[in-house]
Scaffold this active site. Structure first.
Site, PDB file in Angstrom:
ATOM      1  N   THR A  13       0.820  -1.219   0.000  1.00 46.56           N
ATOM      2  CA  THR A  13       0.000   0.000   0.000  1.00 46.56           C
ATOM      3  C   THR A  13       0.851   1.264   0.000  1.00 46.56           C
ATOM      4  OG1 THR A  13      -1.796  -1.093   1.144  1.00 46.56           O
ATOM      5  CG2 THR A  13      -1.708   1.277   1.379  1.00 46.56           C
ATOM      6  N   SER A  58       1.699  -7.406  -1.329  1.00 49.92           N
ATOM      7  CA  SER A  58       2.427  -8.464  -0.605  1.00 49.92           C
ATOM      8  C   SER A  58       1.625  -9.750  -0.471  1.00 49.92           C
ATOM      9  CB  SER A  58       2.903  -7.975   0.762  1.00 49.92           C
ATOM     10  OG  SER A  58       1.862  -7.988   1.699  1.00 49.92           O
ATOM     11  N   SER A  59       0.351  -9.743  -0.850  1.00 49.70           N
ATOM     12  CA  SER A  59      -0.399 -11.004  -0.884  1.00 49.70           C
ATOM     13  C   SER A  59       0.154 -11.920  -1.971  1.00 49.70           C
ATOM     14  CB  SER A  59      -1.884 -10.740  -1.127  1.00 49.70           C
ATOM     15  OG  SER A  59      -2.354  -9.898  -0.114  1.00 49.70           O
ATOM     16  N   THR A  89       1.711  -4.712   4.142  1.00 49.48           N
ATOM     17  CA  THR A  89       1.543  -5.187   5.519  1.00 49.48           C
ATOM     18  C   THR A  89       0.992  -6.612   5.591  1.00 49.48           C
ATOM     19  OG1 THR A  89      -0.679  -4.226   5.644  1.00 49.48           O
ATOM     20  CG2 THR A  89       1.155  -2.865   6.434  1.00 49.48           C
ATOM     21  N   ASP A  90       0.283  -7.061   4.541  1.00 51.13           N
ATOM     22  CA  ASP A  90      -0.415  -8.354   4.636  1.00 51.13           C
ATOM     23  C   ASP A  90       0.509  -9.509   4.991  1.00 51.13           C
ATOM     24  OD1 ASP A  90      -2.740  -7.067   4.068  1.00 51.13           O
ATOM     25  OD2 ASP A  90      -2.921  -7.775   2.000  1.00 51.13           O
ATOM     26  N   CYS A 269      -3.689 -19.364  20.235  1.00 53.11           N
ATOM     27  CA  CYS A 269      -3.826 -18.115  20.999  1.00 53.11           C
ATOM     28  C   CYS A 269      -2.735 -17.139  20.587  1.00 53.11           C
ATOM     29  CB  CYS A 269      -3.688 -18.383  22.488  1.00 53.11           C
ATOM     30  SG  CYS A 269      -5.004 -19.417  23.127  1.00 53.11           S
TER      31      CYS A 269
HETATM   32  N1  ASP Z   1      -2.548  -5.562   0.351  1.00 55.64           N
HETATM   33  C1  ASP Z   1      -1.510  -4.664   0.796  1.00 55.64           C
HETATM   34  C2  ASP Z   1      -0.199  -5.429   0.796  1.00 55.64           C
HETATM   35  O1  ASP Z   1       0.048  -6.203   1.675  1.00 55.64           O
HETATM   36  C3  ASP Z   1      -1.824  -4.150   2.135  1.00 55.64           C
HETATM   37  C4  ASP Z   1      -0.806  -3.189   2.726  1.00 55.64           C
HETATM   38  O2  ASP Z   1       0.248  -2.929   2.230  1.00 55.64           O
HETATM   39  O3  ASP Z   1      -1.128  -2.653   3.807  1.00 55.64           O
HETATM   40  O4  ASP Z   1       0.595  -5.286  -0.109  1.00 55.64           O
END
Ligand code: ASP
Length: 332
Positions: A13, A58-59, A89-90, A269
């Site tokens: 992102t 990143s997915s 972030t993913d 958990c």
């Molecule tokens: N879908 C995005 C990624 O992981 C989400 C992000 O960057 O926050 O590339």
């Protein structure tokens, strides 16, 4: 002497723009976006940037991308004092965990960061994350793989993504934070001390692995299918590492380990640890030869398994190293 920092752009992102035709976010040319952060131009340090060949959401991350990233770090290791990896972030916690195993004897900072809102958007969290990550990488105080996000520096292989909406997207549930960025950046004593040994790259990551998450009512056939699909399986069990006290389960896990499968048990958990033999319901795993992964995150357990299966090791060696603390990923 001026510190030299290399930014490695992988996508996410942080560097995306809106595809107006489809109304979705897509990776963009990072050179353009860096212009959105003039604050990065700092007289006290030299900042260069480089990108992986095809920046991705990143997915779409996979072990080949990890190899590309560690090669970029290796090729530039002696030229730069620290590295900042811009990453979605993913799967950031998976990548940080994997790269903590792939870069052995790391003696410089490798800081992953990203953002919840793209860098060019008015309310973006990208600028703070990026600027502070660069300062941390240049501080000389960090000699390991970390994630910096929303004021906190986390140990990379202890981190999980916990939120899709808040700027505080990550947590390190079983390990203290390594630094906190307020008016000043406060570094904690939990940071690795560094090493004089030569950097070693491990670029073989096996994907002959799977994750099995238990749930009440799971069918034996489902467990069998998952175990049969891979050499190494991370089992996410209940609470302190428990599973149903069921003879069929026991036999299935026993047969699997006798037939060369490597099984490791961690807890579903977020906080706490799988504890071997605490309850009768965790005895099954011990009897069946399943390794206790204690307080490892799923991200750390699966990438550790990929790393160990990629090495030229016997099953006994893999099982023994799974229990060891290789890169700060497990409390032993
Ligand atoms: N879908 C995005 C990624 O992981 C989400 C992000 O960057 O926050 O590339």
């Amino acid at each position: 002497m001026k510190k030299k920092i290399l930014l490695i752009y992988t996508g996410g992102t942080i560097g995306m723009i809106k595809d107006t035709a489809k109304n979705t976010l897509i990776p963009f040319n990072f050179d353009e976006l860096l212009k959105a952060v003039p604050e990065l131009k700092n007289v006290e340090l030299d900042l260069d940037n480089i990108s992986i060949q095809n920046p991705i959401d990143s997915s779409n991350m996979n072990p080949e991308n990890w190899v590309e990233i560690v090669n970029l770090i290796r090729n530039n290791y002696s030229t730069y004092d620290g590295f900042v990896i811009l990453h979605g972030t993913d799967t950031m916690a998976f990548s940080a965990s994997a790269i903590s195993f792939m870069l052995e004897n790391l003696n410089k900072a490798v800081i992953f960061t990203g953002s919840q809102i793209p860098i060019g958007v008015r309310r973006t969290d990208a600028k703070e994350n990026l600027i502070t990550s660069v300062d941390i990488a240049a501080s000389g105080k960090v000699k390991e793989v970390c994630i910096f996000f929303e004021d906190q520096l986390y140990k990379g292989n202890r981190t999980v993504k916990i939120n899709t909406e808040h700027f505080e997207a990550f947590e390190s549930p079983n390990y203290p934070i390594l630094a906190e960025a307020g008016v000043n950046i406060k570094y904690k004593s939990y940071l690795e001390k560094g090493t004089e040994k030569k950097l070693k790259l491990n670029t073989k990551m096996s994907n002959n692995v799977a994750v099995l998450k238990l749930f009440p009512g799971i069918r034996i056939e489902t467990i069998k299918a998952i175990i049969n699909s891979a050499k190494g399986v991370v089992i996410e069990s209940y609470g302190a590492g428990n599973a149903p006290t069921n003879e069929d389960f026991l036999r299935l896990f026993e047969n699997a380990t006798e037939n060369g499968k490597i099984l490791i048990n961690i807890t579903q958990c977020l906080h706490g640890s799988a504890i071997e033999g605490k309850y009768e319901t965790s005895e099954l795993f011990r009897k069946a030869g399943v390794i206790c992964g204690k307080d490892m995150t799923t991200e750390a357990a699966i990438t550790k398994l990929m790393f160990l299966l990629g090495k030229d090791l016997t099953d006994i060696e893999i099982k023994s190293q799974l229990k060891e603390n290789l890169s700060g990923e497990i409390t032993i």
